[in-house]
Design a protein around this motif. Structure first.
Motif, PDB file in Angstrom:
ATOM      1  N   ALA A   1      -9.021   2.176  12.459  1.00 56.63           N
ATOM      2  CA  ALA A   1      -8.281   1.395  11.479  1.00 56.63           C
ATOM      3  C   ALA A   1      -8.173   2.244  10.226  1.00 56.63           C
ATOM      4  N   TRP A   2      -6.977   2.368   9.708  1.00 60.60           N
ATOM      5  CA  TRP A   2      -6.721   3.280   8.594  1.00 60.60           C
ATOM      6  C   TRP A   2      -6.990   2.600   7.262  1.00 60.60           C
ATOM      7  N   ASN A   3      -7.630   3.323   6.363  1.00 68.50           N
ATOM      8  CA  ASN A   3      -7.878   2.847   5.011  1.00 68.50           C
ATOM      9  C   ASN A   3      -6.626   3.123   4.193  1.00 68.50           C
ATOM     10  N   THR A   4      -5.833   2.099   3.958  1.00 66.90           N
ATOM     11  CA  THR A   4      -4.578   2.290   3.222  1.00 66.90           C
ATOM     12  C   THR A   4      -4.740   2.031   1.735  1.00 66.90           C
ATOM     13  N   ASP A   5      -5.943   1.630   1.315  1.00 74.01           N
ATOM     14  CA  ASP A   5      -6.163   1.335  -0.096  1.00 74.01           C
ATOM     15  C   ASP A   5      -6.333   2.592  -0.941  1.00 74.01           C
ATOM     16  N   VAL A   6      -7.090   3.567  -0.445  1.00 74.67           N
ATOM     17  CA  VAL A   6      -7.403   4.756  -1.235  1.00 74.67           C
ATOM     18  C   VAL A   6      -7.141   6.000  -0.395  1.00 74.67           C
ATOM     19  N   PRO A   7      -5.898   6.506  -0.371  1.00 76.20           N
ATOM     20  CA  PRO A   7      -5.669   7.756   0.354  1.00 76.20           C
ATOM     21  C   PRO A   7      -6.362   8.918  -0.360  1.00 76.20           C
ATOM     22  N   VAL A   8      -6.635   9.985   0.366  1.00 71.73           N
ATOM     23  CA  VAL A   8      -7.281  11.163  -0.210  1.00 71.73           C
ATOM     24  C   VAL A   8      -6.344  11.777  -1.244  1.00 71.73           C
ATOM     25  N   ALA A   9      -6.889  12.112  -2.404  1.00 68.96           N
ATOM     26  CA  ALA A   9      -6.068  12.670  -3.484  1.00 68.96           C
ATOM     27  C   ALA A   9      -5.597  14.079  -3.129  1.00 68.96           C
ATOM     28  N   PRO A  10      -4.333  14.417  -3.407  1.00 68.05           N
ATOM     29  CA  PRO A  10      -3.833  15.764  -3.149  1.00 68.05           C
ATOM     30  C   PRO A  10      -4.399  16.749  -4.167  1.00 68.05           C
ATOM     31  N   PRO A  11      -4.278  18.066  -3.905  1.00 66.95           N
ATOM     32  CA  PRO A  11      -4.796  19.062  -4.839  1.00 66.95           C
ATOM     33  C   PRO A  11      -4.142  18.972  -6.211  1.00 66.95           C
TER      34      PRO A  11
END
Length: 111
Positions: free
Chosen positions: A76-86
């Motif tokens: 199940a994907w965590n859509t609340d906090v995606p990983v921040a880009p560089p």
């Protein structure tokens, strides 16, 4: 001679069609298909890459503009906090787990 070739092609076609419905072929696969549940990623995104980090939580990562995290049990994907880009505004279009030494590193391609 042409009529003999036509009869052979017709017989071969009938043989192919009659064997295409047995187990392991496309029709049997479609018959036995299971429903895939929507696992919370938005339906209007393009997923470029999905990778797994062995023995980690979360274990799955998907590159779809942002980097989405998915848990190991149900993916199940965590859509609340995606990983921040560089850098702010970067879009992730490629993702792979490290093949070197430690297996807990992700390499991403951003535009």
């Amino acid at each position: 001679m042409k009529l003999r070739v036509a009869h052979l092609l017709l017989a071969a076609g009938i043989l192919i069609v009659s064997t295409s419905c047995k187990d392991g072929n496309v029709y049997a696969t479609l018959e036995q298909e299971d429903k895939v549940y929507d696992l919370s990623l938005p339906n209007n995104i393009t997923v470029f890459d999905v990778t797994k980090i062995v023995d980690a939580t979360p274990a799955y990562y998907a590159a779809a503009g942002k980097i989405w995290e998915g848990d190991d049990a149900t993916v199940a994907w965590n859509t609340d906090v995606p990983v921040a880009p560089p850098s702010p505004g970067d879009i992730c279009s490629a993702l792979v787990a490290s093949p070197f030494g430690t297996k807990d590193t992700l390499f991403g391609g951003f535009i």
